[in-house]
Write an enzyme that holds these catalytic residues in place. Sequence first.
Site, PDB file in Angstrom:
ATOM      1  N   ASP A  54       0.815  -1.218   0.000  1.00 41.64           N
ATOM      2  CA  ASP A  54       0.000   0.000   0.000  1.00 41.64           C
ATOM      3  C   ASP A  54       0.845   1.264   0.000  1.00 41.64           C
ATOM      4  OD1 ASP A  54      -1.916  -1.816   0.245  1.00 41.64           O
ATOM      5  OD2 ASP A  54      -2.749  -1.091   2.145  1.00 41.64           O
ATOM      6  N   TYR A  57       2.164   2.150  -3.311  1.00 40.85           N
ATOM      7  CA  TYR A  57       1.094   2.691  -4.157  1.00 40.85           C
ATOM      8  C   TYR A  57       0.861   4.157  -3.792  1.00 40.85           C
ATOM      9  CZ  TYR A  57      -3.449   3.440  -6.313  1.00 40.85           C
ATOM     10  OH  TYR A  57      -4.475   3.958  -7.076  1.00 40.85           O
ATOM     11  N   SER A 103     -35.838  -2.981 -19.808  1.00 36.15           N
ATOM     12  CA  SER A 103     -35.950  -3.761 -18.571  1.00 36.15           C
ATOM     13  C   SER A 103     -36.121  -5.223 -18.955  1.00 36.15           C
ATOM     14  CB  SER A 103     -37.104  -3.256 -17.732  1.00 36.15           C
ATOM     15  OG  SER A 103     -38.269  -3.316 -18.497  1.00 36.15           O
ATOM     16  N   LEU A 104     -36.351  -6.068 -17.974  1.00 37.32           N
ATOM     17  CA  LEU A 104     -36.489  -7.496 -18.240  1.00 37.32           C
ATOM     18  C   LEU A 104     -37.864  -7.959 -17.836  1.00 37.32           C
ATOM     19  CD1 LEU A 104     -33.106  -8.701 -16.711  1.00 37.32           C
ATOM     20  CD2 LEU A 104     -33.727  -8.882 -19.113  1.00 37.32           C
ATOM     21  N   GLU A 135     -27.005 -15.578 -15.274  1.00 32.86           N
ATOM     22  CA  GLU A 135     -26.277 -14.564 -14.497  1.00 32.86           C
ATOM     23  C   GLU A 135     -27.105 -14.159 -13.289  1.00 32.86           C
ATOM     24  OE1 GLU A 135     -25.692 -11.275 -17.174  1.00 32.86           O
ATOM     25  OE2 GLU A 135     -24.649 -12.524 -18.648  1.00 32.86           O
ATOM     26  N   LYS A 137     -29.026 -11.836 -10.895  1.00 35.16           N
ATOM     27  CA  LYS A 137     -29.596 -10.503 -11.102  1.00 35.16           C
ATOM     28  C   LYS A 137     -29.126  -9.649  -9.933  1.00 35.16           C
ATOM     29  CE  LYS A 137     -33.806  -8.122 -12.411  1.00 35.16           C
ATOM     30  NZ  LYS A 137     -33.838  -7.055 -11.426  1.00 35.16           N
ATOM     31  N   ASP A 139     -28.566  -6.715  -7.401  1.00 37.45           N
ATOM     32  CA  ASP A 139     -29.544  -5.771  -6.869  1.00 37.45           C
ATOM     33  C   ASP A 139     -28.876  -4.430  -6.602  1.00 37.45           C
ATOM     34  OD1 ASP A 139     -32.009  -4.998  -6.186  1.00 37.45           O
ATOM     35  OD2 ASP A 139     -32.112  -6.094  -4.296  1.00 37.45           O
ATOM     36  N   ARG A 158     -29.982   4.727 -15.875  1.00 44.74           N
ATOM     37  CA  ARG A 158     -30.972   4.243 -16.835  1.00 44.74           C
ATOM     38  C   ARG A 158     -32.065   5.289 -17.061  1.00 44.74           C
ATOM     39  NH1 ARG A 158     -35.625   0.970 -15.852  1.00 44.74           N
ATOM     40  NH2 ARG A 158     -36.235  -0.079 -17.758  1.00 44.74           N
ATOM     41  N   GLU A 196     -24.059  -3.118 -13.557  1.00 45.43           N
ATOM     42  CA  GLU A 196     -24.744  -2.760 -12.313  1.00 45.43           C
ATOM     43  C   GLU A 196     -23.750  -2.196 -11.300  1.00 45.43           C
ATOM     44  OE1 GLU A 196     -27.974  -3.464 -12.606  1.00 45.43           O
ATOM     45  OE2 GLU A 196     -28.838  -3.595 -10.597  1.00 45.43           O
ATOM     46  N   TYR A 246     -20.275  -4.572 -11.628  1.00 43.91           N
ATOM     47  CA  TYR A 246     -20.091  -5.740 -12.502  1.00 43.91           C
ATOM     48  C   TYR A 246     -20.686  -5.403 -13.862  1.00 43.91           C
ATOM     49  CZ  TYR A 246     -18.665  -9.181  -8.950  1.00 43.91           C
ATOM     50  OH  TYR A 246     -17.988  -9.888  -8.004  1.00 43.91           O
ATOM     51  N   LYS A 314     -30.258 -15.623 -20.262  1.00 44.51           N
ATOM     52  CA  LYS A 314     -30.167 -14.953 -21.561  1.00 44.51           C
ATOM     53  C   LYS A 314     -29.824 -15.992 -22.615  1.00 44.51           C
ATOM     54  CE  LYS A 314     -28.277 -10.829 -19.360  1.00 44.51           C
ATOM     55  NZ  LYS A 314     -27.119  -9.951 -19.167  1.00 44.51           N
ATOM     56  N   LYS A 338     -37.177 -14.332 -10.643  1.00 45.74           N
ATOM     57  CA  LYS A 338     -36.979 -13.651  -9.357  1.00 45.74           C
ATOM     58  C   LYS A 338     -36.970 -14.636  -8.185  1.00 45.74           C
ATOM     59  CE  LYS A 338     -37.136  -9.618  -8.994  1.00 45.74           C
ATOM     60  NZ  LYS A 338     -37.846  -8.378  -9.279  1.00 45.74           N
ATOM     61  N   CYS A 432     -42.013  -2.797  33.735  1.00 47.97           N
ATOM     62  CA  CYS A 432     -41.934  -4.048  32.975  1.00 47.97           C
ATOM     63  C   CYS A 432     -43.344  -4.548  32.672  1.00 47.97           C
ATOM     64  CB  CYS A 432     -41.161  -5.082  33.787  1.00 47.97           C
ATOM     65  SG  CYS A 432     -41.231  -6.723  33.057  1.00 47.97           S
ATOM     66  N   CYS A 435     -43.641  -7.996  34.931  1.00 52.10           N
ATOM     67  CA  CYS A 435     -43.648  -8.055  36.400  1.00 52.10           C
ATOM     68  C   CYS A 435     -43.879  -6.698  37.058  1.00 52.10           C
ATOM     69  CB  CYS A 435     -42.339  -8.665  36.896  1.00 52.10           C
ATOM     70  SG  CYS A 435     -40.934  -7.548  36.731  1.00 52.10           S
TER      71      CYS A 435
HETATM   72  S1  IVH Z   1     -29.494  -7.538 -18.692  1.00 52.03           S
HETATM   73  C1  IVH Z   1     -31.873  -5.900 -22.148  1.00 52.03           C
HETATM   74  N1  IVH Z   1     -28.210  -8.717 -16.742  1.00 52.03           N
HETATM   75  O1  IVH Z   1     -32.070  -5.834 -14.014  1.00 52.03           O
HETATM   76  C2  IVH Z   1     -31.423  -6.578 -20.930  1.00 52.03           C
HETATM   77  N2  IVH Z   1     -29.713  -6.969 -16.179  1.00 52.03           N
HETATM   78  O2  IVH Z   1     -34.942  -5.207 -15.414  1.00 52.03           O
HETATM   79  C3  IVH Z   1     -30.943  -5.628 -19.938  1.00 52.03           C
HETATM   80  N3  IVH Z   1     -29.808  -6.451 -13.794  1.00 52.03           N
HETATM   81  O3  IVH Z   1     -32.168  -2.582 -14.059  1.00 52.03           O
HETATM   82  C4  IVH Z   1     -30.541  -6.121 -18.648  1.00 52.03           C
HETATM   83  N4  IVH Z   1     -28.340  -7.943 -13.134  1.00 52.03           N
HETATM   84  O4  IVH Z   1     -29.752  -3.328 -14.058  1.00 52.03           O
HETATM   85  C5  IVH Z   1     -29.104  -7.778 -17.068  1.00 52.03           C
HETATM   86  N5  IVH Z   1     -26.970  -9.826 -15.113  1.00 52.03           N
HETATM   87  C6  IVH Z   1     -27.856  -8.892 -15.449  1.00 52.03           C
HETATM   88  C7  IVH Z   1     -28.466  -8.051 -14.490  1.00 52.03           C
HETATM   89  C8  IVH Z   1     -29.400  -7.109 -14.900  1.00 52.03           C
HETATM   90  C9  IVH Z   1     -29.146  -6.962 -12.746  1.00 52.03           C
HETATM   91  C10 IVH Z   1     -30.806  -5.375 -13.692  1.00 52.03           C
HETATM   92  C11 IVH Z   1     -30.583  -4.253 -14.638  1.00 52.03           C
HETATM   93  C12 IVH Z   1     -31.935  -3.669 -14.885  1.00 52.03           C
HETATM   94  C13 IVH Z   1     -32.842  -4.757 -14.488  1.00 52.03           C
HETATM   95  C14 IVH Z   1     -33.615  -5.229 -15.683  1.00 52.03           C
END
Ligand code: IVH
Length: 696
Positions: A54, A57, A103-104, A135, A137, A139, A158, A196, A246, A314, A338, A432, A435
């Site tokens: 460190d 650096y 969105s998904l 992958e 999801k 949060d 977004r 994310e 990520y 995917k 989910k 209490c 008691c």
């Molecule tokens: S792909 C067109 N991959 O989920 C596809 N989204 O409703 C676009 N999210 O707010 C998203 N992990 O930020 C993808 N491995 C992942 C994800 C991911 C989290 C979130 C994304 C977006 C929401 C989609």
Amino acid sequence: MADSFSGMLKPMHPNNTSHLNNLDSIQASMEKLRAELNEHNYRYHILAAPTIPDAEYDKLFQQLVTLEAQYPQFKKLDSPTQRVGAPPLKGFTELVHVVPMLSLENGFTNEDVQDFEKRIQDRLKPLIDFTYACEPKLDGVAVALIYENGIFSLGATRGDGVTGEQITENLRTIATIPLKLQLNGPTPKLLEVRGEVFMPKEGFRALNEKAIAQNEKVFVNPRNAAAGSLRQLDSKVTAIRPLSFYAYGLTRLEGLNLPVNTQHEQLAQLKKWGFPVCPENQVVQGISACLEYYQKLLAKRHDLPYEIDGIVYKIDDITLQDRLGFVSRAPRWAIAHKFPAEEALTELLAVEFQVGRTGALTPVARLKPILVGGATVSNATLHNMDEIERKDIRLCDTVIVRRAGDVIPEVVGVVLEQRPSQVQRILLPKHCPVCGSDVIREEGEAAARCMGGLGCSAQLKESILHFASRRAMNIDGLGEKLVNQLVDIHMIKTVADLYHLTTAELAALDRMGQKSAENLTESVEKSKKTTFPRFLYALGIREVGETTARILTAYFSDLSALMAADNEHLQKIPDVGPVVAQHIVTFFRQAHNLEVIKHLLAAGIHWPTVKGTHHASLPLAEKTFVLTGSLLSLTREEAKEKLIALGAKVSESVSKKTSFVIAGNDAGSKLAKAETLEVPVLDEQELLALFKKYRQ
Ligand code: IVH
């Protein structure tokens, strides 16, 4: 930064810049310094394998700061010095996404996911067995990162999917986002990466702990904390928040042709450019393998160092993705499966106070029943009065309830926007509720306590349950209902009375048969043969848990020596601080406790004398173990107990200080972390061999 390193990169010291009269060479050395620092950042944050200490650096970093101050004309956007934050903004500028951020579609059941595959198959006839990129999801907050000629130049949220907000300065402060691409080949003219930003659980915990210490508002969950941190107009605030990133998609690439035809190849390419990619991602064949992956990650969810709320499947092949296209605002080629939600909104109907073994009053929320984390919740803890104040929770509020895994449901926050006009504050009772004794909250203590001691039936009941519990005296068949009954009809006034109950007396109780009565007296009898640590733990001295009990009994071979020890003496023992020492001394000074101990011993409780071994001389003293995955021949709890008995410490998380990681089946991120930190890993056989060696 870490304090160990595995080998030196060749350090470059542009010292004595004064002799450089040539501006070109100054510019060149600044460029080299930047490249070197960016490389070290990558090694530290992404590979978790730093190659310089460190301090080294910091020295290089300081040199660059000095040079940039002297020669601002050579300052660049990809400089690591830019990560500390820029001057505050007045507001965020909008950015129209060239490729909308979609969105998904959400799926909640296996059927939803099977329907998803069926829809794809119907569109893509003839039928083929699809390959899926699975992958987690993540949060957190979705962001888009734009790189022009290899340099991070623009980043945005977004927003509504079409227009987001530019948060470039804030994103620059996140150590895992590369400021410059790592290039071995040609530079893409333009690159847009999606991913994310999230706050790892540990960072979230530490951030909230700091907020509590400074009496500031806490964040409800890591996602809110990440979103709040990214929304700062002053990027210096973002810079000190523990954020990470990520990448999960490559959206635009111009000026470069790459042989990238699948989602997983895209991610591999992003990795090559220096982006962090979730290590749990996996390519699988067919939807049933997706569902298996889902189950695997669901089981691992709470062990991951970051929060995930489901799995994204995917279609891996990008040509197929393109053929499938989009419906309204989501791609047809992906679905988010989910996990059961761990948080839900409901109404706070009332607050009651529960009295624990040590008299601490815990406020418990009575809630309008709500399904959360896969179960109906109607009670949740509010922890203590400070938490209620900090979260500003009032009666009739709409509250956020969290039930995560085995953790007791808790109220994590309130939705202020939904507060009715008439709300009452939650007040600590003066007496209490069980008691009627005074309730006192001592200076510097979070808990308010009932002063009734064992005269308070609630405290007595909890003490008996603790005394009889499996890891203490292990008295089978003495459950909550029976203890309530025995205390309420005054058949038991202290734990010692347990040893004088007769089968006939027990069998005469309501809801108690002859057989259960016999089993209980037998189990009480059996409990007389115990161990010193179990007995000490069973006494229920404040702050003396199992580990402390073991340590104490390793120092004091007999009870009378421990009972006679003073505060100063006790504090000489590792892990015994002044507070614990005081609780021990106080406990053994109270006449009624001495009386109970006398009766217990007179009833025949005994344990084998183990020659007083000083903890430090136990074979695994000074060693820290982390257990992960499942073991076949014993439970993790049993392994933990044996390790502690050998003097080891057992910790939950892997760090450089960990001596060994014990990896069972399906060991997850802890094993991966051990490997990156080069912590030795033992398997079950090796652990058993260790126990055998030390006769455990
Ligand atoms: S792909 C067109 N991959 O989920 C596809 N989204 O409703 C676009 N999210 O707010 C998203 N992990 O930020 C993808 N491995 C992942 C994800 C991911 C989290 C979130 C994304 C977006 C929401 C989609």
